[in-house]
Design a protein around this motif. Structure first.
Motif, PDB file in Angstrom:
ATOM      1  N   THR A   1      29.098  40.433  47.261  1.00  0.00           N
ATOM      2  CA  THR A   1      28.715  41.037  46.107  1.00  0.00           C
ATOM      3  C   THR A   1      28.823  40.348  44.958  1.00  0.00           C
ATOM      4  O   THR A   1      29.580  39.289  44.824  1.00  0.00           O
TER       5      THR A   1
ATOM      6  N   SER B   1      37.247  46.015  45.144  1.00  0.00           N
ATOM      7  CA  SER B   1      37.289  45.526  43.803  1.00  0.00           C
ATOM      8  C   SER B   1      38.861  44.797  43.866  1.00  0.00           C
ATOM      9  O   SER B   1      39.439  45.439  43.256  1.00  0.00           O
TER      10      SER B   1
ATOM     11  N   MET C   1      41.604  45.240  41.267  1.00  0.00           N
ATOM     12  CA  MET C   1      42.206  46.388  41.178  1.00  0.00           C
ATOM     13  C   MET C   1      43.660  46.636  41.585  1.00  0.00           C
ATOM     14  O   MET C   1      44.540  47.270  41.281  1.00  0.00           O
TER      15      MET C   1
HETATM   16  P1  AMP Z   1      38.017  41.120  34.034  1.00  0.00           P
HETATM   17  O1  AMP Z   1      36.844  40.302  33.805  1.00  0.00           O
HETATM   18  O2  AMP Z   1      39.367  40.145  34.162  1.00  0.00           O
HETATM   19  O3  AMP Z   1      38.080  42.353  33.200  1.00  0.00           O
HETATM   20  O4  AMP Z   1      38.002  41.677  35.753  1.00  0.00           O
HETATM   21  C1  AMP Z   1      36.507  41.724  36.305  1.00  0.00           C
HETATM   22  C2  AMP Z   1      36.746  43.131  37.364  1.00  0.00           C
HETATM   23  O5  AMP Z   1      35.602  42.967  38.046  1.00  0.00           O
HETATM   24  C3  AMP Z   1      37.766  43.033  38.325  1.00  0.00           C
HETATM   25  O6  AMP Z   1      38.446  44.334  38.464  1.00  0.00           O
HETATM   26  C4  AMP Z   1      37.080  42.448  39.599  1.00  0.00           C
HETATM   27  O7  AMP Z   1      37.726  42.961  40.568  1.00  0.00           O
HETATM   28  C5  AMP Z   1      35.931  43.321  39.487  1.00  0.00           C
HETATM   29  N1  AMP Z   1      34.617  42.367  40.168  1.00  0.00           N
HETATM   30  C6  AMP Z   1      34.205  41.270  39.672  1.00  0.00           C
HETATM   31  N2  AMP Z   1      33.210  41.090  40.773  1.00  0.00           N
HETATM   32  C7  AMP Z   1      33.213  42.108  41.490  1.00  0.00           C
HETATM   33  C8  AMP Z   1      32.625  42.235  42.876  1.00  0.00           C
HETATM   34  N3  AMP Z   1      31.657  41.326  43.483  1.00  0.00           N
HETATM   35  N4  AMP Z   1      32.877  43.278  43.475  1.00  0.00           N
HETATM   36  C9  AMP Z   1      33.678  44.518  43.072  1.00  0.00           C
HETATM   37  N5  AMP Z   1      34.375  43.977  41.993  1.00  0.00           N
HETATM   38  C10 AMP Z   1      34.077  43.021  41.034  1.00  0.00           C
END
Ligand code: AMP
Ligand code: MG
Length: 358
Positions: A131, A243, A246
């Motif tokens: 994703t 994600s 998390m």
């Molecule tokens: P940040 O940009 O540091 O605030 O973090 C980005 C957030 O988006 C994090 O919690 C990631 O785990 C989440 N995230 C980014 N890409 C995906 C993805 N493909 N699927 C699920 N969560 C995502």
């Protein structure tokens, strides 16, 4: 500390600070920053949520630098920022119909949507997941930078990993000066907590991270039963997480944070009790309150507002301020998990060393 570490590796840079007035944007400066991005460099820039650290999302080498300078674990994927919704079709595939209503209501703005990725997204951006997370920010400087650079921009928050997210250019300078090519200083960010992340590859849609767009607003637009909160508990080890971000400790000041939740009058007594105990042991104690009537005795007491919007805007800034005052202990009052309160409590819980219910 990080600057020294990087200078040892011989990669210290001169970080250019580009001051841009958000009401009258100097396109020359934006174009300069856009060129840096196109050439594979790193530029920090303001968004409506927090400052982002941008790189060309389609260049694995540029994206790799983001992970390096932040010290971000490689299994924590990045959000790709776009300036035109047509970009969605390049980055994602099998896009469901309901994207339309979400875009109509929440873009540009603090909503990130997770979709099936297309083949052009390099693995490093989304940590090898199937994703991709995409958002269109509403901040005019951010939009202008993305559009001028003509590439999608991968951008996590512009802080060293685990530190509080930056809500002003000063915070970015503190964390990343000498490690990135440029910082666009466009003043303080509006919202102060990160975007809401929702997963559209599940039925119902899953809220992965609460943020600037509230769960209640999403329910209103999508229908109550068409979205649910993630059941994933970050404290559990079974983290084949949807994600991965998390599962990490986050948003933490250097001091130990104690979060006190419950009834307002009981909170007041408990917060003071904890503060007094630590002060007796010789620790420097800071208290963050959201109730002007609460009378506290501590080294520093900071009232950060009583409405959720103001609290959200001030929370990371106050953590950093207390770090600068060398506090050992921060005691913070909890808020109700309604509307923006859900995002605030999510950040506070991740920052907290200990949560106390009264
Ligand atoms: P940040 O940009 O540091 O605030 O973090 C980005 C957030 O988006 C994090 O919690 C990631 O785990 C989440 N995230 C980014 N890409 C995906 C993805 N493909 N699927 C699920 N969560 C995502
Ligand atoms: Mg972050």
């Amino acid at each position: 500390m990080n600057v020294e570490f990087y200078s040892l590796l011989g990669v210290i840079l001169k970080t250019e600070i580009l001051r841009v007035d958000p009401v009258s944007i100097d396109l020359n400066k934006i174009q300069k920053a856009a060129k840096i991005l196109r050439d594979g460099g790193l530029v920090a820039f303001p968004t409506e949520t927090v400052y982002g650290l941008g790189a060309d999302a389609l260049s694995p080498r540029a994206v790799e630098k983001i992970f390096k300078v932040k010290g971000r674990p490689p299994d924590n994927p990045l959000i790709i920022h776009i300036g035109d919704k047509l970009e969605l079709e390049k980055l994602a595939k099998n896009i469901p119909q309901k994207v339309e209503v979400l875009i109509e209501n929440f873009w540009p703005g603090p909503l990130t949507i997770v979709l099936q990725k297309s083949s052009i997204v390099p693995k490093i951006v989304n940590a090898g997941l199937e994703t991709v997370a995409i958002r269109m920010p509403s901040n005019k400087i951010a939009l202008s930078l993305i559009n001028e650079s003509k590439v999608p921009i991968a951008a996590p928050s512009a802080n060293i990993s685990t530190r509080p997210s930056p809500t002003s250019a000063k915070h970015v300078i503190n964390d990343l000066n000498g490690m990135i090519d440029a910082i666009i200083d466009g003043g303080e960010t509006n919202i102060g907590v990160e975007s809401t992340v929702i997963d559209l590859t599940t039925t119902p849609i899953t809220l992965l991270r609460p943020g600037g767009v509230t769960f209640e607003d999403l329910q209103k637009i999508l229908g109550k039963n068409n979205i649910e909160k993630s059941k994933y508990n970050p404290d559990e080890k079974i983290a084949a997480a949807k994600s991965p971000g998390m599962k990490y400790r986050h948003y933490s000041p250097k001091a130990d944070v104690f979060l006190v939740e419950g009834k307002s009058d009981r909170i007041e007594l408990k917060v003071q009790e904890i503060a007094t105990n630590f002060e007796k042991k010789g620790y420097k104690v800071g208290i963050i309150t959201i109730n002007q009537k609460h009378q506290y005795q501590a080294d520093t007491v900071e009232f950060i507002g009583s409405d959720l919007e103001t609290i959200a805007k001030n929370i990371f800034k106050t953590f950093r301020k207390f770090d600068n005052k060398d506090m050992d202990i921060i005691i913070m009052e909890g808020v109700k998990e309604k509307r923006l309160g859900l995002a605030i409590m999510n950040r506070l819980r991740k920052a907290a060393k200990k949560i106390i219910q009264v």
